[in-house]
Design a protein around this motif. Structure first.
Motif, mmCIF file in Angstrom:
data_model
loop_
_atom_site.group_PDB
_atom_site.id
_atom_site.type_symbol
_atom_site.label_atom_id
_atom_site.label_comp_id
_atom_site.label_asym_id
_atom_site.label_seq_id
_atom_site.Cartn_x
_atom_site.Cartn_y
_atom_site.Cartn_z
ATOM 1 N N SER A 14 0.835 -1.205 0.000
ATOM 2 C CA SER A 14 0.000 0.000 0.000
ATOM 3 C C SER A 14 0.864 1.247 0.000
ATOM 4 O O SER A 14 1.952 1.265 0.574
ATOM 5 N N TYR A 15 0.355 2.281 -0.651
ATOM 6 C CA TYR A 15 0.945 3.614 -0.541
ATOM 7 C C TYR A 15 -0.122 4.483 0.108
ATOM 8 O O TYR A 15 -1.085 4.853 -0.574
ATOM 9 N N GLY A 16 0.010 4.749 1.363
ATOM 10 C CA GLY A 16 -1.039 5.500 2.047
ATOM 11 C C GLY A 16 -2.347 4.728 1.957
ATOM 12 O O GLY A 16 -2.402 3.568 2.376
ATOM 13 N N ASP A 17 -3.360 5.353 1.364
ATOM 14 C CA ASP A 17 -4.656 4.682 1.247
ATOM 15 C C ASP A 17 -4.772 3.849 -0.024
ATOM 16 O O ASP A 17 -5.760 3.145 -0.220
ATOM 17 N N THR A 18 -3.772 3.964 -0.889
ATOM 18 C CA THR A 18 -3.841 3.226 -2.150
ATOM 19 C C THR A 18 -3.329 1.801 -1.957
ATOM 20 O O THR A 18 -2.181 1.601 -1.565
ATOM 21 N N HIS A 19 -4.187 0.818 -2.234
ATOM 22 C CA HIS A 19 -3.746 -0.571 -2.153
ATOM 23 C C HIS A 19 -3.255 -0.994 -3.521
ATOM 24 O O HIS A 19 -4.029 -1.484 -4.347
ATOM 25 N N ALA A 20 -1.968 -0.761 -3.755
ATOM 26 C CA ALA A 20 -1.402 -1.061 -5.073
ATOM 27 C C ALA A 20 -1.452 -2.567 -5.334
ATOM 28 O O ALA A 20 -1.726 -3.004 -6.452
ATOM 29 N N LEU A 21 -1.178 -3.361 -4.314
ATOM 30 C CA LEU A 21 -1.345 -4.814 -4.412
ATOM 31 C C LEU A 21 -2.247 -5.242 -3.256
ATOM 32 O O LEU A 21 -1.968 -4.938 -2.101
ATOM 33 N N SER A 50 -3.990 1.442 -16.349
ATOM 34 C CA SER A 50 -2.991 2.249 -15.674
ATOM 35 C C SER A 50 -3.367 2.388 -14.199
ATOM 36 O O SER A 50 -4.518 2.651 -13.880
ATOM 37 N N GLY A 51 -2.414 2.165 -13.311
ATOM 38 C CA GLY A 51 -2.696 2.267 -11.886
ATOM 39 C C GLY A 51 -3.221 0.988 -11.273
ATOM 40 O O GLY A 51 -3.550 0.947 -10.086
ATOM 41 N N SER A 52 -3.263 -0.094 -12.056
ATOM 42 C CA SER A 52 -3.817 -1.342 -11.516
ATOM 43 C C SER A 52 -2.796 -2.122 -10.681
ATOM 44 O O SER A 52 -3.139 -3.127 -10.073
ATOM 45 N N GLY A 53 -1.548 -1.668 -10.679
ATOM 46 C CA GLY A 53 -0.559 -2.312 -9.810
ATOM 47 C C GLY A 53 0.482 -3.140 -10.545
ATOM 48 O O GLY A 53 1.254 -3.873 -9.922
ATOM 49 N N LYS A 54 0.543 -3.016 -11.869
ATOM 50 C CA LYS A 54 1.467 -3.844 -12.653
ATOM 51 C C LYS A 54 2.927 -3.587 -12.270
ATOM 52 O O LYS A 54 3.685 -4.522 -11.993
ATOM 53 N N THR A 55 3.299 -2.312 -12.281
ATOM 54 C CA THR A 55 4.694 -1.975 -11.966
ATOM 55 C C THR A 55 5.038 -2.393 -10.537
ATOM 56 O O THR A 55 6.106 -2.960 -10.281
ATOM 57 N N THR A 56 4.116 -2.138 -9.629
ATOM 58 C CA THR A 56 4.362 -2.516 -8.236
ATOM 59 C C THR A 56 4.586 -4.024 -8.126
ATOM 60 O O THR A 56 5.526 -4.475 -7.451
ATOM 61 N N ALA A 110 9.425 9.838 -13.459
ATOM 62 C CA ALA A 110 8.356 9.877 -14.453
ATOM 63 C C ALA A 110 8.141 8.479 -14.998
ATOM 64 O O ALA A 110 9.083 7.799 -15.367
ATOM 65 N N GLU A 111 6.908 8.061 -15.000
ATOM 66 C CA GLU A 111 6.609 6.679 -15.431
ATOM 67 C C GLU A 111 6.875 6.524 -16.917
ATOM 68 O O GLU A 111 6.542 7.376 -17.703
HETATM 69 N N1 LIG Z 1 5.710 5.371 -4.875
HETATM 70 C C1 LIG Z 1 4.381 5.509 -4.863
HETATM 71 N N2 LIG Z 1 3.799 6.377 -4.005
HETATM 72 C C2 LIG Z 1 2.452 6.496 -3.955
HETATM 73 N N3 LIG Z 1 1.613 5.815 -4.727
HETATM 74 C C3 LIG Z 1 2.125 4.957 -5.622
HETATM 75 C C4 LIG Z 1 3.543 4.771 -5.736
HETATM 76 N N4 LIG Z 1 3.761 3.837 -6.705
HETATM 77 C C5 LIG Z 1 2.549 3.484 -7.167
HETATM 78 N N5 LIG Z 1 1.567 4.143 -6.516
HETATM 79 C C6 LIG Z 1 0.129 3.962 -6.729
HETATM 80 O O1 LIG Z 1 -0.136 2.578 -6.669
HETATM 81 C C7 LIG Z 1 -1.042 2.213 -7.688
HETATM 82 C C8 LIG Z 1 -0.425 1.167 -8.590
HETATM 83 O O2 LIG Z 1 0.658 1.771 -9.283
HETATM 84 P P1 LIG Z 1 1.502 1.006 -10.388
HETATM 85 O O3 LIG Z 1 1.939 -0.280 -9.847
HETATM 86 O O4 LIG Z 1 2.560 1.935 -10.860
HETATM 87 O O5 LIG Z 1 0.426 0.784 -11.535
HETATM 88 P P2 LIG Z 1 0.622 0.466 -13.073
HETATM 89 O O6 LIG Z 1 2.037 0.115 -13.320
HETATM 90 O O7 LIG Z 1 -0.323 -0.656 -13.328
HETATM 91 O O8 LIG Z 1 0.201 1.685 -13.815
HETATM 92 C C9 LIG Z 1 -1.425 3.483 -8.408
HETATM 93 O O9 LIG Z 1 -2.623 3.960 -7.852
HETATM 94 C C10 LIG Z 1 -0.287 4.411 -8.107
HETATM 95 O O10 LIG Z 1 -0.748 5.730 -8.091
#
Ligand SMILES: Nc1ncnc2c1ncn2[C@@H]1O[C@H](COP(=O)(O)OP(=O)(O)O)[C@@H](O)[C@H]1O
Ligand SMILES: [Mg+2]
Lengths: 240, 446
Positions: free
Chosen positions: A13-20, A39-45, B445-446
């Motif tokens: 999680s990042y704050g209130d965002t549950h990335a995974l 976008s934002g679904s958590g792929k990169t995370t 930057a993504e």
């Molecule tokens: N370092 C971070 N700080 C705060 N929020 C983040 C951070 N990295 C990712 N997030 C949030 O976590 C969620 C998933 O991000 P991410 O894994 O980058 O998604 P994707 O790669 O699918 O676009 C998004 O809502 C993003 O805004």
């Protein structure tokens, strides 16, 4: 099939965002897995947690390429850094190659970080560049390469250490479709075609369709997993 | 109106990270404080009259002239730093439909505001330092804080001047960027130095050496001192031309021999822009110069036994020594600040690259080693090379025994070691910046 990477109940999680929000995933050796999702679904995370770039809040990641298996999520910063340079390869959206270095030096760098002498490192790097159709460009600097060429240099850099798993985050995101296809050829040709493992995040259905398996994320959860053999028609229907 | 509201929007810390804004302000502030302090010190000598008063004034001017080089390089790095802020957002602004003229005005405005804020802060710092600086004794008694208070008109002039200079350098810097609004830096082959410059430099150096070694040709002490100043300026110009060239030669050989990633990276970084490498450490070339001159001067003076000296000469000798140490100390400070500032900005400038290298598993210690080496290798060459050049200039004046006298050698060695140490400290002090960048890759930057 041989298990190589295993993730259990991953949360981040990042704050209130549950990335995974509880991801389970197993990856077999030699597989090419595409991770898709909005976008934002958590792929990169997810990719970063699997690769030991990020530590998860909960759950575990285990690498089965070693004996005994290594629980990546329990390692400290330095150990994860070492694991990344010794066992994993990375390709990012922007090549993120070092602009001051030549192509061959960029590719040789991971080997040198692992203690391979420079001459040998550059030799092996040059061989990889040649294999990816970049023969003769060894001494070019990154600014003198096209986007697609630079991305293939990045692929060579990821492969040069013969990693257990290659991770790629939207490796073709900044390229046009013809160049994308070249880079994907390079990526697949050097991984799953040779029995190596690839995990690739992509937006592109066409590129995902070339991978053996597609994992779809939504709001930090796996909502769908499809293997190519079973879903060939579905995927083709989708791309039309 | 629109200009101001957009400027305010972009100035919000969240928009770009506070560091990119704070660093140029600090750099401009330190430059201003050092400039004002030096100016005040030099002008305080003009209270005195008579023959020795004149001598003090000449020496003060000489010392100030020496400080112009490191000061200019510090000011330059501040200006470049604030210009960098622009690159990040220029693309966004252009894509949002801002006209070139609008972006240009915004950039110039912003650079000037940052410089003015820094200059005002620097003025406060200068005022705060006067009681401390006032303790330094000349002619047997402390200068006193009061003597260091500059005419407000001069202070205002300095502040406005710094603002204008920042604006001008922003305008100049803009020309390169607007051509490619996306700010995509395409780094082509490493630039090559021109041989002509070195030849030209050698000729100027020859003339300088000749005129210093034949003072009789020109007659008169005043003329001699003017010649000395000219020789300094000329020597500095030569170093400015030859410096990048020599740095490039050494870096090329370091590149061939590089066996570790950090050596390879450092050599390539230096080769990327020998001029930038030179600029970063050129202030030290002046300190090396001063050290050699001062060392020989002190050796010459102390070769006259204390008993034969009258009280006035003894005071003069003490003051000369004080002046030398102050000049050395200020130039080290300036160089250290400019190295710190440009290292910090280089990290911020390439944060995405550093983050990616961290992800590849490059140890942070390797990144830091490469950065520090990229500063220290040119620094070593410059410090030692300049000392050798200075010795060549001094030889005809003082003779070999004076250059090689223990006092002289000690001053020279101590200065070079101190200079290298200070710069190393400044470079090492930027480690937390890198650590923070790696700890917050989210801003990437993504
Ligand atoms: N370092 C971070 N700080 C705060 N929020 C983040 C951070 N990295 C990712 N997030 C949030 O976590 C969620 C998933 O991000 P991410 O894994 O980058 O998604 P994707 O790669 O699918 O676009 C998004 O809502 C993003 O805004
Ligand atoms: Mg992503």
């Amino acid at each position: 099939m041989v298990l190589i990477l295993e993730a259990n109940a991953l949360t981040k999680s990042y704050g209130d965002t549950h990335a995974l929000a509880g991801v389970d995933l197993t990856i077999q050796a030699g597989e090419a897995v595409a991770i898709m999702g909005a976008s934002g679904s958590g792929k990169t995370t997810l990719l970063h947690v699997l690769a030991g770039i990020l530590a998860p809040d909960g759950g575990s990641v285990t690498l089965h390429a070693t004996q005994p298996p290594l629980v990546i999520s329990e390692l400290g910063d330095a150990a994860r850094s070492q694991l990344r340079r010794e066992a994993f390869g990375f390709v990012f959206q922007q090549g993120l190659l070092i602009p001051e270095l030549t192509a061959v030096e960029n590719v040789a760098l991971p080997l040198m970080l692992n203690g391979v002498p420079r001459a040998e490192a550059e030799q092996r790097a040059a061989a990889w560049l040649g294999a990816l159709g970049l023969g003769g460009m060894e001494q070019r600097r990154i600014g003198q390469l096209s986007g697609g060429q630079a991305q293939r240099v990045a692929v060579a850099r990821a492969q040069v250490i013969e990693p257990a798993v290659v991770f790629a985050d939207e490796p073709t995101g900044a390229l046009d479709s013809a160049t994308s296809s070249d880079v994907m050829d390079a990526l697949l040709g050097t991984t799953s075609a040779r029995g190596r493992t690839l995990v690739v995040v992509t937006h592109d259905e066409g590129i995902a369709a070339r991978c053996g398996r597609i994992v779809r994320l939504r709001d930090g959860r796996v909502v769908e997993t499809r293997s190519k053999v079973a879903d060939m028609e579905y995927i083709e229907g989708e791309t039309r | 109106m629109k200009l101001l509201s957009v400027a305010r929007l972009l100035a919000r810390p969240a928009a770009s990270g506070t560091a990119t804004m704070v660093l140029p302000i600090v750099a401009f502030g330190v430059s201003t404080a050092l400039l004002l302090t030096t100016l005040a010190g030099a002008l305080s000598f003009f209270r005195w009259h008579g023959e020795t008063g004149f001598l003090y004034q000449v020496l003060a001017i000489l010392a100030s002239a020496l400080l112009i080089v490191p000061l200019a390089s510090l000011g330059g790095s501040a200006a470049r730093l604030s210009a960098r802020r622009r690159d990040d957002r220029l693309a966004t602004l252009r894509l949002l439909g801002a006209t070139t003229g609008f972006v240009a005005r915004l950039t110039v405005l912003e650079s000037m505001v940052l410089a003015l804020v820094g200059a005002l802060g620097g003025t406060v710092l200068y005022l705060a330092l006067t009681p401390l600086v006032g303790l330094i004794p000349f002619r047997g008694e402390p200068i006193g804080a009061a003597a260091l208070l500059l005419n407000p008109l001069i202070v205002a002039g300095v502040i406005v001047g710094i603002g204008l200079l920042a604006g001008i350098s922003a305008v100049v810097g803009l020309r390169g960027v607007i051509v490619s609004p996306l700010g995509v830096r395409t780094k082509q082959a490493a630039p090559r130095m021109r041989w002509m410059r070195v030849v030209f430099g050698a000729i100027v150096l020859g003339i300088a050496v000749f005129s210093v070694s034949h003072p009789g040709l020109f007659g008169g002490v005043a003329v001699f001192i003017v010649m000395l100043v000219v020789a300094f300026v000329a020597a500095n110009a030569v170093l400015g031309l030859a410096g990048p060239f020599v740095i490039r030669l050494f870096a090329s050989s370091a590149l061939r021999r590089a066996s570790t990633p950090q050596r390879l990276l450092a050599a390539r970084t230096t080769l990327e822009s020998p001029k930038a490498a030179w600029r970063q450490v050129s202030g030290v070339s002046m300190t090396s110069f001063v050290a050699v001159f001062a060392g020989s001067a002190l050796a010459t003076a102390s070769s006259v036994s204390a008993g034969e000296m009258d009280a006035q000469s003894r005071v003069l000798l003490t003051d000369l020594r004080t002046g030398v140490y102050i000049t050395l100390a200020i130039s080290f400070l300036m160089v250290a600040c400019s190295v710190g500032v440009s290292q910090a900005s280089a990290i911020l400038d390439r944060r995405d690259l550093y983050v990616s290298l961290d992800r590849l598993g490059m140890p942070v210690t390797t990144m830091n080693a490469a950065r520090v080496r990229a500063v220290l290798s040119p620094l070593r060459i410059v410090a030692i090379g300049s000392a050798v050049c200075a010795a060549a200039l001094v030889l005809p004046l003082a003779g070999i025994s004076m250059v090689l006298a223990p006092v002289s050698m000690l001053t020279i060695a101590a200065s070079i070691v101190a200079g290298i140490l200070v710069v190393w400290l400044a470079a090492a002090a930027t480690r937390p910046v890198l650590r923070r960048v790696l700890a917050e890759p989210a801003k990437l930057a993504e």
